[in-house]
Motif scaffolding. Structure first.
Motif, PDB file in Angstrom:
ATOM      1  N   ASP A  67       0.881  -1.111  -0.162  1.00  0.00           N
ATOM      2  CA  ASP A  67       0.268  -0.149  -0.062  1.00  0.00           C
ATOM      3  C   ASP A  67       1.110   1.330  -0.017  1.00  0.00           C
ATOM      4  OD1 ASP A  67      -1.760   2.088   0.496  1.00  0.00           O
ATOM      5  OD2 ASP A  67      -2.882   0.966   1.993  1.00  0.00           O
ATOM      6  N   MET A  68       1.257   1.669  -1.263  1.00  0.00           N
ATOM      7  CA  MET A  68       2.366   2.817  -1.425  1.00  0.00           C
ATOM      8  C   MET A  68       1.678   3.844  -0.920  1.00  0.00           C
ATOM      9  SD  MET A  68       4.791   0.684  -1.713  1.00  0.00           S
ATOM     10  CE  MET A  68       5.861   2.175  -1.823  1.00  0.00           C
ATOM     11  N   GLU A  69       0.439   4.331  -0.829  1.00  0.00           N
ATOM     12  CA  GLU A  69      -0.082   5.686  -0.665  1.00  0.00           C
ATOM     13  C   GLU A  69      -0.294   5.662   0.923  1.00  0.00           C
ATOM     14  OE1 GLU A  69      -4.132   6.554  -1.940  1.00  0.00           O
ATOM     15  OE2 GLU A  69      -3.462   5.973  -4.174  1.00  0.00           O
ATOM     16  N   LEU A  70      -0.370   4.691   1.514  1.00  0.00           N
ATOM     17  CA  LEU A  70      -0.419   4.623   3.149  1.00  0.00           C
ATOM     18  C   LEU A  70       1.094   4.603   3.595  1.00  0.00           C
ATOM     19  CD1 LEU A  70      -1.952   4.752   5.893  1.00  0.00           C
ATOM     20  CD2 LEU A  70      -1.947   2.309   5.626  1.00  0.00           C
ATOM     21  N   VAL A  71       2.079   4.172   2.904  1.00  0.00           N
ATOM     22  CA  VAL A  71       3.673   4.340   3.014  1.00  0.00           C
ATOM     23  C   VAL A  71       4.004   5.684   2.875  1.00  0.00           C
ATOM     24  CG1 VAL A  71       6.007   3.935   2.060  1.00  0.00           C
ATOM     25  CG2 VAL A  71       4.244   2.002   2.181  1.00  0.00           C
ATOM     26  N   GLY A  72       3.429   6.258   2.025  1.00  0.00           N
ATOM     27  CA  GLY A  72       3.794   7.865   1.796  1.00  0.00           C
ATOM     28  C   GLY A  72       3.360   8.631   2.847  1.00  0.00           C
ATOM     29  N   ALA A  73       2.028   8.400   3.404  1.00  0.00           N
ATOM     30  CA  ALA A  73       1.374   9.206   4.410  1.00  0.00           C
ATOM     31  C   ALA A  73       2.068   9.001   5.738  1.00  0.00           C
ATOM     32  CB  ALA A  73       0.017   8.763   4.375  1.00  0.00           C
ATOM     33  N   ALA A  74       2.362   7.742   6.238  1.00  0.00           N
ATOM     34  CA  ALA A  74       2.882   7.192   7.294  1.00  0.00           C
ATOM     35  C   ALA A  74       4.331   7.783   7.187  1.00  0.00           C
ATOM     36  CB  ALA A  74       3.071   5.612   7.462  1.00  0.00           C
ATOM     37  N   ASP A  75       4.995   7.829   6.275  1.00  0.00           N
ATOM     38  CA  ASP A  75       6.458   8.323   5.933  1.00  0.00           C
ATOM     39  C   ASP A  75       6.467   9.855   6.327  1.00  0.00           C
ATOM     40  OD1 ASP A  75       9.316   7.954   5.548  1.00  0.00           O
ATOM     41  OD2 ASP A  75       8.995   9.097   3.628  1.00  0.00           O
ATOM     42  N   ALA A  76       5.618  10.600   5.818  1.00  0.00           N
ATOM     43  CA  ALA A  76       5.561  11.940   5.875  1.00  0.00           C
ATOM     44  C   ALA A  76       5.238  12.501   7.414  1.00  0.00           C
ATOM     45  CB  ALA A  76       4.493  12.731   4.822  1.00  0.00           C
ATOM     46  N   LEU A  77       4.110  11.729   8.040  1.00  0.00           N
ATOM     47  CA  LEU A  77       4.000  11.972   9.526  1.00  0.00           C
ATOM     48  C   LEU A  77       5.050  11.355  10.240  1.00  0.00           C
ATOM     49  CD1 LEU A  77       0.290  10.842   9.301  1.00  0.00           C
ATOM     50  CD2 LEU A  77       1.222  13.039   9.662  1.00  0.00           C
ATOM     51  N   GLU A  78       5.753  10.370  10.016  1.00  0.00           N
ATOM     52  CA  GLU A  78       7.025   9.923  10.681  1.00  0.00           C
ATOM     53  C   GLU A  78       7.897  11.145  10.893  1.00  0.00           C
ATOM     54  OE1 GLU A  78      10.414   6.614  11.189  1.00  0.00           O
ATOM     55  OE2 GLU A  78       8.932   6.625   9.573  1.00  0.00           O
ATOM     56  N   LYS A  79       8.178  11.551   9.775  1.00  0.00           N
ATOM     57  CA  LYS A  79       9.290  12.609   9.458  1.00  0.00           C
ATOM     58  C   LYS A  79       9.056  14.091  10.568  1.00  0.00           C
ATOM     59  CE  LYS A  79      11.198  11.097   5.264  1.00  0.00           C
ATOM     60  NZ  LYS A  79      11.307  11.418   3.746  1.00  0.00           N
ATOM     61  N   SER A  80       7.660  14.148  10.244  1.00  0.00           N
ATOM     62  CA  SER A  80       7.184  15.321  11.133  1.00  0.00           C
ATOM     63  C   SER A  80       7.251  15.163  12.438  1.00  0.00           C
ATOM     64  CB  SER A  80       5.583  15.534  10.705  1.00  0.00           C
ATOM     65  OG  SER A  80       5.080  16.884  11.456  1.00  0.00           O
ATOM     66  N   ALA A  81       7.097  14.112  12.965  1.00  0.00           N
ATOM     67  CA  ALA A  81       7.198  13.490  14.448  1.00  0.00           C
ATOM     68  C   ALA A  81       8.596  13.683  14.760  1.00  0.00           C
ATOM     69  CB  ALA A  81       6.467  12.197  14.584  1.00  0.00           C
ATOM     70  N   ARG A  82       9.422  13.117  14.019  1.00  0.00           N
ATOM     71  CA  ARG A  82      10.851  13.109  14.282  1.00  0.00           C
ATOM     72  C   ARG A  82      11.481  14.429  14.436  1.00  0.00           C
ATOM     73  NH1 ARG A  82      12.621   8.170  15.285  1.00  0.00           N
ATOM     74  NH2 ARG A  82      11.720   6.417  14.085  1.00  0.00           N
ATOM     75  N   GLU A  83      11.123  15.537  13.269  1.00  0.00           N
ATOM     76  CA  GLU A  83      11.379  16.713  13.783  1.00  0.00           C
ATOM     77  C   GLU A  83      11.153  17.306  14.882  1.00  0.00           C
ATOM     78  OE1 GLU A  83       9.853  18.792  10.181  1.00  0.00           O
ATOM     79  OE2 GLU A  83      11.031  17.630   8.819  1.00  0.00           O
ATOM     80  N   VAL A  84       9.794  17.121  15.272  1.00  0.00           N
ATOM     81  CA  VAL A  84       9.432  17.448  16.781  1.00  0.00           C
ATOM     82  C   VAL A  84      10.249  17.091  17.888  1.00  0.00           C
ATOM     83  CG1 VAL A  84       7.545  17.457  18.244  1.00  0.00           C
ATOM     84  CG2 VAL A  84       7.095  18.099  15.954  1.00  0.00           C
ATOM     85  N   TRP A  85      10.518  15.718  17.684  1.00  0.00           N
ATOM     86  CA  TRP A  85      11.426  15.127  18.864  1.00  0.00           C
ATOM     87  C   TRP A  85      12.780  15.802  18.798  1.00  0.00           C
ATOM     88  CZ3 TRP A  85      15.155  11.093  17.826  1.00  0.00           C
ATOM     89  CH2 TRP A  85      15.784  10.595  19.241  1.00  0.00           C
ATOM     90  N   THR A  86      13.393  16.115  17.795  1.00  0.00           N
ATOM     91  CA  THR A  86      14.791  16.442  17.598  1.00  0.00           C
ATOM     92  C   THR A  86      15.012  17.807  17.614  1.00  0.00           C
ATOM     93  OG1 THR A  86      14.606  16.683  15.213  1.00  0.00           O
ATOM     94  CG2 THR A  86      15.666  14.687  16.182  1.00  0.00           C
ATOM     95  N   ALA A  87      13.946  18.800  17.485  1.00  0.00           N
ATOM     96  CA  ALA A  87      13.872  20.096  17.580  1.00  0.00           C
ATOM     97  C   ALA A  87      14.542  20.738  18.728  1.00  0.00           C
ATOM     98  CB  ALA A  87      12.536  20.752  17.016  1.00  0.00           C
ATOM     99  N   ASN A  88      15.371  21.555  18.774  1.00  0.00           N
ATOM    100  CA  ASN A  88      15.925  22.311  19.964  1.00  0.00           C
ATOM    101  C   ASN A  88      15.990  21.107  21.339  1.00  0.00           C
ATOM    102  OD1 ASN A  88      15.827  24.692  18.720  1.00  0.00           O
ATOM    103  ND2 ASN A  88      13.344  24.932  19.317  1.00  0.00           N
ATOM    104  N   GLY A  89      16.295  20.020  20.861  1.00  0.00           N
ATOM    105  CA  GLY A  89      16.642  19.249  21.913  1.00  0.00           C
ATOM    106  C   GLY A  89      17.853  18.628  22.122  1.00  0.00           C
TER     107      GLY A  89
END
Length: 89
Positions: A67-89
């Motif tokens: 399911d490549m569409e779901l792969v893309g959605a999960a990947d984009a959200l994962e990257k966003s979550a990781r950016e929150v995790w690493t921001a100013n940390g």
């Protein structure tokens, strides 16, 4: 509140369930949470990391199912979550 279309999610993607720290969320709820968190001066980095881990699991499972569409959605959200995790940390 951002709608699924504004966040780039299809109806099926928006309602995909994920478990985050014992709570049942949908991808739409995760996307809304991340959108708000990225604007927060003091984000919950632990929750963002837990969300990133769950999204990575969903991405791998979706890839295995082809399911490549779901792969893309999960990947984009994962990257966003990781950016929150690493921001100013």
């Amino acid at each position: 509140m951002a709608q699924k279309e504004q966040l780039g999610l299809s109806e099926e993607q928006a309602t995909t369930p994920i478990h985050v720290n014992g709570e049942l969320w949908t991808l739409l709820e995760a996307a809304r949470y991340l959108r708000g968190t990225r604007r927060d001066d003091n984000p919950n980095r632990k929750k963002a990391l837990e969300l990133a881990a769950e999204l990575a699991r969903l991405r791998r499972e979706s890839q295995d199912m082809g399911d490549m569409e779901l792969v893309g959605a999960a990947d984009a959200l994962e990257k966003s979550a990781r950016e929150v995790w690493t921001a100013n940390g």
